[in-house]
Scaffold this motif. Structure first.
Motif, PDB file in Angstrom:
ATOM      1  N   LEU A 124       8.317   7.230  -1.839  1.00 57.19           N
ATOM      2  CA  LEU A 124       9.102   7.305  -3.071  1.00 57.19           C
ATOM      3  C   LEU A 124       8.377   6.651  -4.243  1.00 57.19           C
ATOM      4  O   LEU A 124       8.969   5.973  -5.081  1.00 57.19           O
ATOM      5  CB  LEU A 124      10.480   6.656  -2.849  1.00 57.19           C
ATOM      6  CG  LEU A 124      11.332   7.381  -1.797  1.00 57.19           C
ATOM      7  CD1 LEU A 124      12.436   6.485  -1.272  1.00 57.19           C
ATOM      8  CD2 LEU A 124      11.907   8.659  -2.380  1.00 57.19           C
ATOM      9  N   GLY A 125       7.059   6.826  -4.271  1.00 58.03           N
ATOM     10  CA  GLY A 125       6.269   6.332  -5.380  1.00 58.03           C
ATOM     11  C   GLY A 125       6.026   4.842  -5.372  1.00 58.03           C
ATOM     12  O   GLY A 125       5.544   4.284  -6.359  1.00 58.03           O
ATOM     13  N   ALA A 126       6.338   4.191  -4.280  1.00 61.13           N
ATOM     14  CA  ALA A 126       6.148   2.736  -4.212  1.00 61.13           C
ATOM     15  C   ALA A 126       5.358   2.377  -2.960  1.00 61.13           C
ATOM     16  O   ALA A 126       5.351   3.125  -1.974  1.00 61.13           O
ATOM     17  CB  ALA A 126       7.499   2.029  -4.200  1.00 61.13           C
ATOM     18  N   GLN A 127       4.696   1.231  -3.030  1.00 61.27           N
ATOM     19  CA  GLN A 127       3.941   0.736  -1.878  1.00 61.27           C
ATOM     20  C   GLN A 127       4.581  -0.557  -1.373  1.00 61.27           C
ATOM     21  O   GLN A 127       5.040  -1.388  -2.162  1.00 61.27           O
ATOM     22  CB  GLN A 127       2.506   0.468  -2.301  1.00 61.27           C
ATOM     23  CG  GLN A 127       1.545   0.266  -1.141  1.00 61.27           C
ATOM     24  CD  GLN A 127       0.106   0.382  -1.617  1.00 61.27           C
ATOM     25  OE1 GLN A 127      -0.386  -0.481  -2.333  1.00 61.27           O
ATOM     26  NE2 GLN A 127      -0.553   1.461  -1.253  1.00 61.27           N
ATOM     27  N   SER A 128       4.560  -0.731  -0.072  1.00 62.18           N
ATOM     28  CA  SER A 128       5.156  -1.924   0.525  1.00 62.18           C
ATOM     29  C   SER A 128       4.213  -3.109   0.380  1.00 62.18           C
ATOM     30  O   SER A 128       3.057  -2.971   0.008  1.00 62.18           O
ATOM     31  CB  SER A 128       5.426  -1.688   2.012  1.00 62.18           C
ATOM     32  OG  SER A 128       4.213  -1.728   2.746  1.00 62.18           O
ATOM     33  N   ALA A 129       4.721  -4.277   0.737  1.00 58.26           N
ATOM     34  CA  ALA A 129       3.848  -5.425   0.942  1.00 58.26           C
ATOM     35  C   ALA A 129       2.904  -5.122   2.097  1.00 58.26           C
ATOM     36  O   ALA A 129       3.128  -4.201   2.879  1.00 58.26           O
ATOM     37  CB  ALA A 129       4.689  -6.665   1.255  1.00 58.26           C
ATOM     38  N   THR A 130       1.846  -5.901   2.203  1.00 56.45           N
ATOM     39  CA  THR A 130       0.895  -5.759   3.305  1.00 56.45           C
ATOM     40  C   THR A 130       1.258  -6.737   4.409  1.00 56.45           C
ATOM     41  O   THR A 130       1.521  -7.914   4.147  1.00 56.45           O
ATOM     42  CB  THR A 130      -0.535  -6.042   2.809  1.00 56.45           C
ATOM     43  OG1 THR A 130      -0.902  -5.024   1.878  1.00 56.45           O
ATOM     44  CG2 THR A 130      -1.528  -6.045   3.965  1.00 56.45           C
ATOM     45  N   GLY A 131       1.244  -6.233   5.634  1.00 60.16           N
ATOM     46  CA  GLY A 131       1.461  -7.097   6.790  1.00 60.16           C
ATOM     47  C   GLY A 131       0.184  -7.205   7.609  1.00 60.16           C
ATOM     48  O   GLY A 131      -0.689  -6.343   7.541  1.00 60.16           O
ATOM     49  N   ARG A 132       0.120  -8.289   8.368  1.00 58.90           N
ATOM     50  CA  ARG A 132      -1.031  -8.489   9.259  1.00 58.90           C
ATOM     51  C   ARG A 132      -0.548  -8.444  10.703  1.00 58.90           C
ATOM     52  O   ARG A 132       0.292  -9.241  11.111  1.00 58.90           O
ATOM     53  CB  ARG A 132      -1.690  -9.834   8.976  1.00 58.90           C
ATOM     54  CG  ARG A 132      -2.945 -10.094   9.827  1.00 58.90           C
ATOM     55  CD  ARG A 132      -3.578 -11.422   9.465  1.00 58.90           C
ATOM     56  NE  ARG A 132      -2.606 -12.508   9.634  1.00 58.90           N
ATOM     57  CZ  ARG A 132      -2.727 -13.706   9.052  1.00 58.90           C
ATOM     58  NH1 ARG A 132      -3.733 -13.978   8.263  1.00 58.90           N
ATOM     59  NH2 ARG A 132      -1.814 -14.634   9.274  1.00 58.90           N
ATOM     60  N   GLY A 133      -1.082  -7.473  11.451  1.00 60.82           N
ATOM     61  CA  GLY A 133      -0.784  -7.392  12.878  1.00 60.82           C
ATOM     62  C   GLY A 133      -1.978  -7.876  13.674  1.00 60.82           C
ATOM     63  O   GLY A 133      -3.004  -8.285  13.117  1.00 60.82           O
TER      64      GLY A 133
END
Ligand SMILES: [Fe+2]
Length: 520
Positions: A124-133
């Motif tokens: 929806l035109g947005a990016q999430s935060a970045t997570g570290r796995g």
């Protein structure tokens, strides 16, 4: 209004309910967000070649359907070897379905073992935060160290999630194990649940949840917390549940109010689905009616076998009227079970076959037999919701450890909202030490707390197998190596206001081949 927002529904008024929410939270909810990623990201259930990545679309988190239109929304995901995403190693698209609260669970495969990866979502035109796995080490690999966190019990009303901010900053963590009570269903518990007559720090937005939408809203409120989001983004989690994900002290088909089991099953089904939707779980944990696969195992090289228990779903009802009671005949029945036959067989069989140096049992309620009588009390008092209400089940496990010469077992537990360190002995409070138990306190449940509660002086004196009690908030860090298991109790001086200071209150070690506690 953003392209993906929907008009607020009348139901929000019902969600707000009777309690007055802090102004800042009210403002947060009343404005539809410009991003659907308001609830953060998470990873969990790692394997040597992957892990689950999770998010849930919620542009208006506390409204009906969290502001999402009732259709499938594609979500793009990507995984990289670096935080800047210059070396993307996997990408794809997953459907966020209205049937599942627009949650997304992607099970990654084909990654390299024993290393971190970074992940994020776009929709929806947005990016999430970045997570570290992080992937697990190769199966059976020689391993020198595993470091993990034990945390849980996070009543939103009782305090801030300062502990989660500190958890996010802990270095070199292989995983976080959550022992349950991720949400609390009760509202406005206040004193005497909170010490010193304290009132809740912040309020649940709604009355007690019963329906799927109720539970979804409760998870959304918790997951809006930025400190909780930071802890999810920083480490992979193995999650297990306890009672408050559904209802206080539930036991298989029974709640504590005498609700007919067929009726309580409807609530369990709603809560189980909401739990799956909001946790980074694999398809093996997909809800089927009231059932959800919570007990499972994980092998960290040749160093650590982890056994994550579910002591709620298959247990007998609490005996003797539940809560803190003198022992009655019902508690002593030899057929009593806290795990059910299948889970008990899975654990016993796994412990017998295991080849790792250490066995970690991730357990919800206290296993050591703790006499909780007050000073001067005439007879033992047991917590019937803990393993004390199921002494035959504990006896079967300890017999299995003794007879099978399974020595390097460390039990880590939650539920108590206090820290404890103790020994599981053949004769209860005396005899051969068969395993070691650490009980981790709570992230927030119970409020600020204190170092040594007055009633714990008598409990320490009456229970020689219990070596340490502390009643502050925090979490545990466990560092497992070939020649020692080190357990650190991290505590905060206060959580009712921002800026709580973290300290390591006590540390113990356990030596391989010799269960029991040593001061570190
Ligand atoms: Fe709890």
């Amino acid at each position: 209004m953003t392209p993906f927002s929907v008009p607020r529904r009348a139901v929000l008024g019902g969600l707000v309910g009777a309690v007055a929410a802090p102004a800042i939270l009210r403002a947060q909810s009343l404005a539809t967000s410009s991003t659907p990623f308001t609830l953060g990201v998470a990873s969990g259930d790692p394997s040597p070649d992957g892990f689950v990545i999770w998010t849930r679309l919620a542009p208006d988190p506390l409204s009906l359907h969290s502001g999402m239109p009732m259709r499938v929304q594609p979500v793009a995901w990507e995984v990289a070897e670096d935080e800047g995403f210059s070396h993307v190693v996997a990408r794809g698209e997953a459907p966020a379905r209205p049937e599942l609260g627009h949650s997304v669970h992607v099970e990654l495969t084909g990654l390299q073992p024993g290393r971190p990866y970074w992940y994020r979502f776009t929709a929806l035109g947005a990016q999430s935060a970045t997570g570290r796995g992080r992937t697990m080490p190769p199966a059976g690999a020689k391993l020198d160290r595993v470091r993990f966190i034990a945390a849980g019990c996070q009543n939103y009303e009782d305090g801030l999630y300062t502990a989660y901010r500190k958890i996010a900053e802990e270095p070199d963590i292989d995983f976080l194990w959550h022992y349950g009570d991720y949400i609390y269903e009760g509202t406005g518990m206040g004193p005497p649940h909170l010490s010193h007559g304290a009132l809740p720090v912040r309020r649940h937005w709604a009355d007690e949840p019963y329906s799927l939408d109720d539970y979804r809203a409760r998870y959304a409120q918790y997951r809006l917390d930025p400190d909780l989001q930071a802890a999810h983004a920083a480490h992979p989690w193995w999650v297990t549940w306890d009672d408050h994900e559904i209802d206080n002290n539930w036991a298989s088909r029974y709640d504590q109010d005498g609700t007919p089991p067929d009726v309580f099953d409807l609530r369990r089904q709603a809560a189980a689905q909401a739990y799956y939707e909001n946790m980074p779980l694999r398809m093996r944990s997909f809800p089927h009616g009231t059932a959800i696969q919570v007990f499972r195992e994980a092998a960290y090289g040749d160093l650590l076998d982890a056994w994550f228990l579910d002591t709620r779903q298959f247990r007998d009802d609490q005996p003797c009227g539940d809560n803190f009671k003198p022992v009655c005949a019902d508690a002593l029945r030899p057929d009593r079970t806290i795990m059910g036959a299948a889970e008990e067989a899975w654990l016993f069989d796994g412990l017998s076959k295991g080849r790792a140096r250490w066995n970690f049992i991730g357990n919800q309620v206290m296993m050591m037999p703790l006499d909780r009588r007050r000073a001067g009390g005439a007879e033992p008092i047991w917590n019937m919701d803990s393993w004390a209400g199921y002494p035959a089940a504990r006896r079967r496990l300890l017999d299995h450890l003794r007879d099978g010469r399974i020595r390097n077992v460390v039990v880590v537990t939650g539920d108590e909202h206090q820290n404890y360190a103790g020994e599981l002995r053949d004769g209860g409070d005396s005899g051969q030490v068969l395993a070691t138990e650490f009980v981790a306190t709570s992230i927030s449940s119970g409020g600020d707390g204190e170092d040594l509660r007055p009633d714990n002086v008598a409990i320490l004196a009456d229970n020689p197998h219990c070596r340490f009690i502390n009643s502050q908030r925090g979490y545990m860090v466990h560092e497992v190596s070939r020649d020692a298991w080190r357990a650190d109790f991290r505590v905060l001086d206060q959580i009712r206001k921002p800026g709580g200071q973290l300290a390591t209150r006590k540390s113990f070690t356990v030596e391989p081949g010799a269960p029991g506690l040593h001061l570190a």
